[in-house]
Design a protein around this motif. Structure first.
Motif: not given
Length: 469
Positions: A80, A84-89, A147, A163, A362-363
Motif C-alpha cells: 500500500r 505499486l498496487q496496480h503494477m503487480a505484473r 517489487h 501523477d 490505462p493500458g
C-alpha cells in the motif's frame, strides 16, 4: 450467520449434548479446531525467560506462530505504501531477459540494463538513471526493482512524475480533500528509503512543477538516498539544475536501456517503407494538362524542399488539392534526412491525433506528454494533410498547442494541407491561421489549382463540448 458445523463444534467444545439429549459425536479430524500453540497457548504473545536484570524482562514478544501472519500484514502495508498496487505484473519474473530489441546489439544492451537493475535491487545505493525510448522497458525495470525490495521486506515508493505532481497540487490547496496535507505527502516521498520516479521529463514544465521536483531531488541528492529515475526525454533536454544532479557520476549511474532512435527519426501514420519510394528524383514537375504556371510552381516547391532537406530553416506551407504531390515532397524530405541520419519527424495529422488519444488508455505504454513532446520539439517536423482530421475542439486545441509552440520557437516545419486559404480561416483557430498564413515568416507554396468549391470541403465546425476527442 454461522455455519452449522461451526455451531456444533462450539457445542462439542463446551461438552453440550444434541437437542435429543445424546452426546454429540466427535467431528472428523479435518474439521476439528487446531490445537492451541503449546508455547503461547493461543495468546499470540510470549515472555522470554530471562533474569530480572535483563532488558527483555517483563516484555512481551510476538510468538513464532504469529510471525507468518504478521509478515503477511507487513507485506500488505508495504505494498500500500509503495504505490505499486496496480503494477503487480511489472516484476523481474515477467520481464523478457532480452527485452524487445531486434538486433543482437539491442538485446545485449538490454541485458546489461537488466543486470544493473537486478544488482541495484539487491543493494540499492546511490542513484540509478534509466534512459531510452518509449516502450523499451524502463518503467518495467524500475517497478521490478521496487517489487524485489518489497519481497525482501524493504520499503520502496514508486510514482509517475506527472501523477505525483498532480497529487502535490491537490494536497497543496487549502480546500483540498486529499488524505494527507502537502507537507506530509512531500516528506513521505522525499524521505522514502528507496524512491522510484517514472517518466521524469513528461511533466508540465511550469515553474511550480520544476521547483517542487528540484526540491525533492535536492533533498535526496544531499542525503544520498537511493533513487531510481526513468527519463522520458534525453538527459540533455532536462532543466540544467536537474541535469546536474542526474549527471553527477559520483552519485548517479546512467544506464541506457535502448538507443533513442526516436531522437533521430519519428514516423507517425505511415510506415517508412510506404514513403521509401518517394524521392526528389522521381517528383514530376511537368504533368499532362499543366500549363507553364503550374510547372513553375511545382519546380519552385521542389527546389525549396530540396534546400530545406539539406538545411532546414523556417516554415513552409504546401497548399493545394489532393494528388498534386504534397505528400511526395514531404516524404522526399524525410528520406533525404533519414539517409544522412539527420533528425526528422513525419506525422500524418489524423493518425497523430489518434495516437495522442490512445495514450489516455490505462493500458498505453506511452505517456501522452512523452509522445506530444517528441513531435512538438522535433528538430524538423513534416506535418502532412492538415485539415483531414476530425475537427473536435480537443483536436483543434492540440494542433494549436503544437503549431503555436513550434512557430514561437521558430522550429523548422513544413505543413501540407488540401484546404484553400478561406477554408483554413474558416476551419482553424484564428491565432493558428494568423501564423500559418503569415507571409512575412512562412513561405506559402501553392501546388496545383483548386477547382471552384461551391460548398466547404474542409472539416466541419465543431459544435460539441470540449473533450478528448
Amino acid at each position: 450467520m454461522e455455519k452449522l458445523g461451526d455451531v456444533l463444534n462450539k457445542l462439542r467444545l463446551k461438552g453440550a449434548a444434541a437437542p435429543n439429549g445424546t452426546p454429540l459425536p466427535d467431528l472428523p479430524a479435518e474439521q476439528a479446531p487446531a490445537p492451541p500453540c503449546p508455547r503461547c497457548h493461543g495468546l499470540g504473545w510470549v515472555r522470554h525467560q530471562v533474569p530480572v536484570t535483563h532488558p527483555d524482562f517483563g516484555k512481551v514478544f510476538p510468538c513464532a506462530c504469529q510471525l507468518g501472519q504478521m509478515q503477511s500484514t507487513r507485506n500488505a502495508d508495504l505494498l500500500r505504501y509503495s504505490g505499486l498496487q496496480h503494477m503487480a505484473r511489472f516484476t523481474f519474473a515477467t520481464l523478457a531477459p532480452e527485452g524487445k530489441g531486434q538486433s543482437l546489439e539491442e538485446r545485449r544492451q538490454f541485458q546489461k540494463a537488466l543486470a544493473a537493475a537486478q544488482a541495484y535491487a539487491k543493494e540499492p545505493t546511490g542513484w540509478l538513471v534509466l534512459t531510452g525510448p518509449s516502450g523499451c522497458g524502463k518503467t518495467h525495470l524500475a517497478a521490478a526493482i521496487a517489487h524485489r525490495l518489497l519481497e525482501n521486506g524493504r520499503q520502496a515508493f514508486f510514482a509517475s512524475v506527472p501523477d505525483l505532481l498532480d497529487q502535490f497540487r491537490a494536497s497543496f490547496s487549502p480546500s483540498s480533500d486529499a488524505s494527507a496535507p502537502y507537507s506530509d505527502l512531500f516528506q513521505r516521498v522525499a524521505n522514502a528509503p528507496v524512491l522510484a520516479l517514472d517518466d521524469l521529463g513528461a511533466h508540465s514544465g511550469t515553474p511550480w512543477a520544476q521547483e517542487k521536483l528540484l526540491q525533492l531531488l535536492n533533498q535526496r541528492y544531499n542525503l544520498l538516498l537511493p533513487t531510481v529515475i526513468t527519463l522520458s526525454v534525453p538527459l540533455s533536454q532536462l532543466d540544467e539544475r536537474l541535469r546536474s544532479r542526474l549527471g553527477d557520476a559520483t552519485v548517479a549511474r546512467v544506464v541506457e536501456v535502448a538507443t533513442r532512435r526516436d531522437e533521430v527519426r519519428v514516423c507517425i501514420g505511415r510506415s517508412e517503407e510506404s514513403l521509401a519510394g518517394m524521392r526528389f528524383a522521381t517528383f514530376e514537375t511537368r504533368r499532362p494538362g499543366d500549363d507553364a504556371t503550374d510547372e513553375k510552381r511545382l519546380g519552385r516547391a521542389l527546389a525549396l524542399c530540396e534546400q530545406f532537406a539539406e538545411t532546414p530553416l523556417g516554415w513552409f506551407l504546401l497548399i493545394g488539392p489532393t494528388l498534386q504531390g504534397k505528400t511526395h515532397l514531404l516524404a522526399s524530405v524525410f528520406n533525404e534526412r533519414k539517409d544522412s541520419d539527420q533528425p526528422v519527424a513525419y506525422a500524418w495529422v489524423p493518425a497523430l491525433l489518434e495516437e495522442l488519444r490512445s495514450t489516455f488508455s490505462p493500458g498505453s505504454e506511452v505517456a501522452y506528454s512523452e509522445l506530444f513532446d517528441r513531435v512538438k520539439n522535433a528538430p524538423v517536423l513534416l506535418l502532412d494533410d492538415l485539415g483531414s482530421e476530425h475537427a473536435t475542439l480537443w483536436a483543434q486545441e492540440k494542433l494549436y498547442q503544437l503549431l503555436v509552440h513550434r512557430h514561437d520557437a521558430w522550429l523548422p516545419t513544413v505543413v501540407a494541407t488540401h484546404l484553400t486559404e478561406p477554408e483554413l480561416r474558416d476551419g482553424l483557430p484564428a491565432a493558428l491561421v494568423s501564423r500559418l498564413l503569415n507571409e512575412t515568416k512562412v513561405e506559402i507554396l501553392p501546388i496545383g489549382v483548386f477547382e471552384a468549391r461551391g460548398v466547404r470541403r474542409g472539416p466541419p465546425r465543431p459544435t460539441q463540448r470540449r473533450g478528448r476527442g
